[in-house]
Design an enzyme around this catalytic site. Structure first.
Site, PDB file in Angstrom:
ATOM      1  NE  ARG A  51      -3.577  -2.384   2.845  1.00  0.00           N
ATOM      2  CZ  ARG A  51      -3.304  -3.381   3.570  1.00  0.00           C
ATOM      3  NH1 ARG A  51      -2.041  -3.518   4.071  1.00  0.00           N
ATOM      4  NH2 ARG A  51      -4.119  -4.063   3.520  1.00  0.00           N
TER       5      ARG A  51
ATOM      6  CE  LYS B 262      -6.159  -1.096   4.893  1.00  0.00           C
ATOM      7  NZ  LYS B 262      -7.630  -1.180   4.273  1.00  0.00           N
TER       8      LYS B 262
ATOM      9  CG  HIS C  80      -5.318   0.685  -3.834  1.00  0.00           C
ATOM     10  ND1 HIS C  80      -4.469   0.500  -2.950  1.00  0.00           N
ATOM     11  CD2 HIS C  80      -6.232  -0.275  -3.715  1.00  0.00           C
ATOM     12  CE1 HIS C  80      -5.119  -0.200  -2.014  1.00  0.00           C
ATOM     13  NE2 HIS C  80      -6.025  -0.758  -2.658  1.00  0.00           N
TER      14      HIS C  80
ATOM     15  NE  ARG D 172      -3.310  -3.725  -1.249  1.00  0.00           N
ATOM     16  CZ  ARG D 172      -2.729  -4.506  -0.254  1.00  0.00           C
ATOM     17  NH1 ARG D 172      -1.427  -4.560  -0.353  1.00  0.00           N
ATOM     18  NH2 ARG D 172      -3.484  -4.889   0.397  1.00  0.00           N
TER      19      ARG D 172
ATOM     20  CG  HIS E 219      -6.151  -8.739   1.471  1.00  0.00           C
ATOM     21  ND1 HIS E 219      -6.467  -9.169   0.101  1.00  0.00           N
ATOM     22  CD2 HIS E 219      -5.945  -7.426   1.451  1.00  0.00           C
ATOM     23  CE1 HIS E 219      -6.468  -8.294  -0.604  1.00  0.00           C
ATOM     24  NE2 HIS E 219      -6.255  -7.126  -0.009  1.00  0.00           N
TER      25      HIS E 219
ATOM     26  CE1 TYR F 297      -6.578  -7.254  -6.572  1.00  0.00           C
ATOM     27  CE2 TYR F 297      -6.536  -8.181  -4.712  1.00  0.00           C
ATOM     28  CZ  TYR F 297      -6.462  -7.175  -5.375  1.00  0.00           C
ATOM     29  OH  TYR F 297      -6.080  -5.796  -4.770  1.00  0.00           O
TER      30      TYR F 297
END
Length: 300
Positions: A148, A172, A244, A247, A270, A279
């Site tokens: 990210r 995150k 992004h 990414r 994730h 994806y």
């Protein structure tokens, strides 16, 4: 219906546009009931509401098929209407309670072909200035690791392990993950650290930050976005490319190359594999295109 609309206006204080939407949706629902000779609340059952929802999605001679989002909004209004009818003593049961509004279609992540990634990298790699070296290294990190933008600009020197060819990314919730660094990313980062970063660090106090701005401070997210936008512009790809996008391209190209979804999940950071699985929809679409173009019996 009028009593329910009054309730929305007076007790819930909804905006005028919201009231117009509720009124329009409920009028369609009541017209549907009338077309099916349903004149009392007692005649309405869950199948009635489900069939109405199906009709919204399929459309008819007077209405175009509704998108999942629009149909969901309409059913939410119908559910609210029936809940109110029960609370106000107008109905003994709620036939819409078990009818689930449709989920909007998953928005497929935007990925670009590898050839366009190469165009961006070549566009910023022509010069040998400190900023050009930095920009090339940043793009290689974004595409080569799926980082990210916040993870990339947050990198410190010690997060790069050139010996083991890995980089430590902090995602995150302060979650950390180790991601492999490919040969091109390693070469670009090494060139920047040797020939670019020392010149930039002399101008300010970026501390241990890997990516520095022209004044020697840590590169901001906004400036990193600008780097990607400039590279896309120089490559003639327009202004629809973001960090992004790289990414998304990283994940898509890995899956197209045979990587396991779980492995890609780990590299992307994730929390759930279901987030990564979107994806696979992209790669299935690309396979469908290849099949349609190549298989002798694909087209009837």
């Amino acid at each position: 219906m009028r009593i329910y609309i009054d309730h929305l206006v007076v007790e819930r204080g909804l905006a005028e546009n919201s009231i117009k939407s509720y009124r329009r949706d409920l009028r369609r629902y009541l017209a549907y009931l009338d077309d099916h000779d349903i004149t009392t609340m007692a005649q309405i059952n869950p199948d009635t509401v489900s069939d109405f929802l199906m009709g919204l999605r399929e459309g008819d001679e007077n209405h175009k098929p509704m998108s999942a989002t629009s149909a969901a909004r309409t059913i939410v209004g119908v559910r609210g209407f029936h809940r109110f009818a029960v609370k106000d003593g107008l109905s003994d049961s709620d036939p819409a309670a078990q009818v689930v509004p449709p989920s909007p279609a998953k928005k497929l992540p935007k990925a670009i072909p590898y050839s366009q990634v190469e165009q961006m990298l070549k566009a910023v790699g022509a010069a040998d200035t400190p900023l050009a070296l930095r920009d090339r290294a940043l793009l290689e990190i974004l595409y080569g690791t799926g980082a990210r933008i916040s993870e990339a600009v947050g990198l410190d020197i010690d997060d790069l392990d050139q010996e083991s060819e890995t980089v430590l990314l902090r995602g995150k919730g302060s979650k950390e993950r180790m991601v492999p660094l490919g040969r091109y990313a390693l070469a670009a980062v090494s060139a920047y650290l040797v020939r670019g970063r020392p010149h930039l660090s002399e101008r300010g106090n970026g501390g241990a930050a890997v990516f520095l701005n022209a004044r020697g401070g840590r590169l901001s997210r906004q400036s990193a976005w600008a780097v990607v936008g400039k590279a896309a512009d120089l490559a003639g790809l327009g202004d629809d490319i973001s960090p992004h996008t790289l990414r998304h391209s990283f994940a898509t190209h890995l899956l197209e190359g045979g990587a396991n979804v779980r492995e890609v999940q780990e590299m992307l950071g994730h929390a759930s594999v279901t987030t990564t699985q979107i994806y696979t929809l992209v790669t299935v679409d690309s396979l469908r295109e290849v099949y349609a173009a190549a298989h002798p019996r694909a087209l009837g």
